[in-house]
Each structure stands twice: as structure tokens, then as C-alpha cells.
Write a protein that holds these residues in place. Structure first.
Motif, short mmCIF file in Angstrom:
data_model
loop_
_atom_site.label_atom_id
_atom_site.label_comp_id
_atom_site.label_asym_id
_atom_site.label_seq_id
_atom_site.Cartn_x
_atom_site.Cartn_y
_atom_site.Cartn_z
N MET A 24 0.80 -1.21 0.00
CA MET A 24 0.00 0.00 0.00
C MET A 24 0.84 1.26 0.00
O MET A 24 0.34 2.35 -0.22
N THR A 25 2.14 1.17 0.29
CA THR A 25 2.89 2.40 0.53
C THR A 25 4.23 2.46 -0.19
O THR A 25 4.91 3.45 -0.11
N ALA A 26 4.65 1.42 -0.85
CA ALA A 26 5.98 1.46 -1.43
C ALA A 26 5.99 0.75 -2.78
O ALA A 26 5.02 0.72 -3.49
N ALA A 27 7.13 0.13 -3.12
CA ALA A 27 7.31 -0.46 -4.44
C ALA A 27 6.49 -1.73 -4.60
O ALA A 27 6.09 -2.35 -3.63
N LEU A 70 0.33 6.44 15.46
CA LEU A 70 1.77 6.61 15.30
C LEU A 70 2.06 7.27 13.96
O LEU A 70 1.85 6.67 12.90
N LEU A 71 2.54 8.50 14.00
CA LEU A 71 2.85 9.25 12.78
C LEU A 71 4.37 9.34 12.63
O LEU A 71 5.06 9.77 13.55
N PRO A 125 9.02 7.97 2.34
CA PRO A 125 7.68 8.51 2.57
C PRO A 125 7.38 8.60 4.05
O PRO A 125 7.98 7.90 4.87
N ARG A 126 6.45 9.47 4.41
CA ARG A 126 6.05 9.61 5.81
C ARG A 126 4.87 8.67 6.07
O ARG A 126 3.76 8.91 5.60
N VAL A 160 -5.35 -5.15 15.15
CA VAL A 160 -6.05 -4.42 14.09
C VAL A 160 -5.15 -3.25 13.70
O VAL A 160 -4.80 -2.43 14.55
N LYS A 161 -4.80 -3.15 12.44
CA LYS A 161 -3.73 -2.21 12.07
C LYS A 161 -3.98 -1.56 10.71
O LYS A 161 -4.25 -2.25 9.72
N PHE A 162 -3.90 -0.24 10.68
CA PHE A 162 -3.88 0.52 9.43
C PHE A 162 -2.44 0.91 9.15
O PHE A 162 -1.74 1.41 10.04
N THR A 163 -1.99 0.75 7.91
CA THR A 163 -0.67 1.21 7.48
C THR A 163 -0.83 2.01 6.20
O THR A 163 -1.46 1.54 5.25
N GLY A 164 -0.30 3.22 6.18
CA GLY A 164 -0.40 4.04 4.98
C GLY A 164 0.15 5.43 5.21
O GLY A 164 0.71 5.73 6.27
N PRO A 165 0.03 6.31 4.23
CA PRO A 165 0.54 7.68 4.36
C PRO A 165 -0.15 8.42 5.51
O PRO A 165 -1.31 8.15 5.84
#
Length: 369
Positions: free
Chosen positions: A44-47, A317-318, A325-326, A343-348
Motif C-alpha cells: 500500500m505504501t511502497a514499491a 503513530l505518525l 515517505p512519511r 487491528v492495524k492501518f498502514t499508509g501515508p
């Protein structure tokens, strides 16, 4: 379906004007024997995902287990297989710290955050390294091994294994294409994996789970050697979330897209005994380049969410503002009976801020039957 009025809609989903239909509650029965899809983890966030070889080992100890891991291009890692085996055979524990003999083309650098040390392989491009990470040991070594090995297998798109497979590994000799075998070093039996598959270029999925494995952040078709009976989980899917890749240790997964940004939400269950709260939260903090916190700081850095008659520990957690990327993690951990639910969200970061209310709503909608 029952209509939700505008006031309720604004309060819970932060949506714009007008009335919409309530999202349907999804209910399914989780089978502990279910296998994960043999496909690469959507990134979702990288290559994009790419062919990967992973060599990793777990050295059991007390009060913590030690995790050694090398991940890279298949041919590159293949060239270091003999050195990795030679190195792992040299590993011993003196007190509560490991000692070893480095191969000639390896160098050692100090660790940082969760890492005890980083071992660099000279003259490799892209750079190849071995991470060394200690994590608290659980009460059941087989559960620790199973959770972590299945997390690693999931990272490269392989199906989960059973506790019986771990027992059978004791009779197997080291070989590049043997996915699980053991090595003897002193009085320790070291479990080693050699996995080839596809891995997304997402740094969020690389660490092991705490205590035998979190994941990890982890993680994992996790659970003890004799897992609890299948559980039924119910939840309400927020507007805009699309089904993601689930199966195996992923009891649910969703993809979120907003403009050119994408994120992912996963629901994973692990053995409660092998999943202490603080090490898992610090693992997540390390994944977004934040420093570890202490037990005393935990209450200030988290909040409690009501989940039916249970409570979830929630963290936002930011990553650092200068990170590129941040990345952000929104995470909740729920303990129920013999399991810990992650339960975990990962993204920008921007997407995390946008989805935070919906993420909390999702966590609080979870019910177990």
C-alpha cells in the motif's frame, strides 16, 4: 436496510450531507486451518512486490528469543547461504546476550531502536544485511516459533505451516531449498527458514512479532501449538473500504484509496501468551521510525476503546515529518481468551488522519461469538 440520519452519519463516519444506507455487518467463521492465498502481499505504501529470498533464524533464550534475518534478491541471498549457516552455527548465548564469529566478508555495526546489531555483507549492491533483534520469549516455544515463522512465510506469499511441521524440521539438514530446518549450536536448537517468494516493498511488514512472535509487528497463522477453537468475528465495514487479501493469519483485510494515496487495514490473531502489549507497540513505533517508549509512558501514548464488553489499546503513530515517505500506523490490540487480536492501518500520514475516525469505528464494531 435501516436508514441512518445525517446527524449519526456525521458523528460516526464524518461524511458530507444527505442520508446513506448503513454498512452491512459482516460475519464469518475463522478456521484455524485456513491457508493464506499464495500471492504477494499487496503493497500500500511502497514499491510493487518482487522476487525475494529470505534467510532467517530463531535462537531460543530466556527471558528473550533472538531473531536473525536476511532478505534480498534471490541470487544475492543464495550466494550468502553457506556463510549464513556457518554464522548461525557459531552463535551462542552468554548470559542474556549472543556471541558469534563473523564470516570474512561480514562486518558488524551497532544496532538502533529494536535492533541489537546490524551485520553488513561487504560489496553487495543493493546492500545486503542481517538484522539481529531480541524479543521477549513466550511461555510456549512452539507457539513462538509458529507465530514468527508463519509471519515470515506470509511476507513472501507462502501458506502457513502447522506445529507438526516444526517438529519434523528437527530431522532435516540445511539446504537452500529446504524451507525449514534446525541447527545445533551448543545446547541450543536453532530454527532456520529459507524462503523464496514475492515480497512487497513495504518496510511495515518486515519485523517479527514480539514475544515469539508480535509483528509483528505478526503476524501470523498464529497461536499456540494447540490453538483455541475457531472463533467467529463480526464487524461493520466503514464506507469506502474495499476487501483486501485475507486468509491464513489475516482474518480480515481492507484496501483504502483516496486520490493517489493507498493504505491497508489488517486483522490478525496471535497467541495471547506470546503477545505482550508494550513490545508490540514499540515494534510498530520502530516501523515508522519512532523511538521506543517505556511502560510508564504507555498510558500517555495510547487510549482505551470500548469493544463490546472488552477494551482495545489504541495508538496513533505518525512517522517523523522529514521521513520520505512519511508513514503512519493506526493500531489496536484486543486481548480475548487465549488470543490477542491486532487491528492495524498502514499508509501515508494524510490518509491515516482522514481515516482515523472510521478506523476507530471499525475497531469498536468488532464482536466475537
Amino acid at each position: 436496510m435501516k436508514q441512518i440520519c445525517l446527524v449519526t452519519l456525521l458523528a460516526f463516519l464524518s461524511l458530507s450531507t444527505g442520508c446513506r444506507k448503513q454498512e452491512e455487518i459482516t460475519s464469518y467463521t475463522v478456521s484455524k486451518g485456513a491457508s493464506s492465498s499464495n500471492t504477494a502481499l499487496p503493497d500500500m505504501t511502497a514499491a510493487p512486490a518482487k522476487p525475494t529470498r529470505m534467510l532467517a533464524a530463531i535462537v531460543p533464550g530466556s527471558p528473550q528469543n533472538w531473531f536473525f534475518k536476511m532478505t534480498g534478491e534471490p541470487d544475492q541471498v543464495k550466494a550468502e547461504f553457506d556463510h549464513f549457516i556457518e554464522f548461525m552455527k557459531s552463535v551462542t548465548l552468554s548470559g542474556d546476550k549472543p556471541e558469534w564469529k563473523l564470516p570474512e566478508n561480514w562486518t558488524q555495526e551497532p544496532g538502533s531502536s529494536m535492533r541489537f546489531a546490524t551485520l553488513k555483507i561487504k560489496d553487495t549492491d543493493p546492500a545486503l544485511e542481517v538484522s539481529v533483534i531480541p524479543l521477549p520469549a513466550g511461555t510456549d516455544l512452539t507457539a513462538d516459533l509458529l507465530s514468527n515463522i508463519n509471519r515470515w512465510r506470509d511476507q513472501v506469499g507462502l501458506d502457513s505451516i502447522s506445529a507438526e511441521t516444526i517438529k519434523e524440521a528437527a530431522d532435516k539438514s540445511p539446504a537452500l531449498d529446504t524451507e525449514l530446518f534446525t541447527l545445533k549450536s551448543g545446547d541450543k536448537m536453532i530454527s532456520v527458514v529459507s524462503l523464496k517468494g514475492m515480497m512487497a516493498g513495504n518496510p511495515m511488514s518486515r519485523a517479527p512479532f514480539a514475544s515469539g512472535m508480535m509483528g509483528g509487528p505478526g503476524s501470523p497463522a498464529a497461536g499456540p501449538a494447540n490453538p483455541p477453537a475457531a472463533a467467529e468475528i463480526q464487524y461493520e465495514t466503514p464506507a469506502g473500504w474495499q476487501p483486501g487479501r485475507s486468509g491464513g493469519m489475516r482474518k480480515a483485510a481492507f484496501n483504502i484509496t483516496s486520490g493517489d494515496e493507498t493504505g491497508e487495514v489488517t486483522v490478525i490473531d496471535l497467541s495471547k501468551a506470546a503477545s505482550p502489549l508494550l513490545p508490540n507497540i514499540n515494534r510498530w513505533r520502530g516501523q515508522v521510525s519512532l523511538k521506543d517508549i517505556t511502560e510508564a509512558e504507555l498510558s500517555q501514548q495510547s487510549e482505551q476503546l470500548k469493544v463490546g464488553d472488552l477494551e482495545a489499546t489504541y495508538v496513533k503513530l505518525l512517522g517523523p515529518e522529514d521521513a520520505k515517505p512519511r508513514i503512519a500506523i493506526l493500531g489496536a490490540i484486543i486481548y480475548r481468551d487465549e488470543l490477542a487480536w491486532f487491528v492495524k492501518f498502514t499508509g501515508p500520514v494524510k490518509l491515516a488522519e482522514q481515516e482515523e475516525a472510521r478506523f476507530k469505528q471499525f475497531v469498536q464494531s468488532i464482536r466475537f461469538e
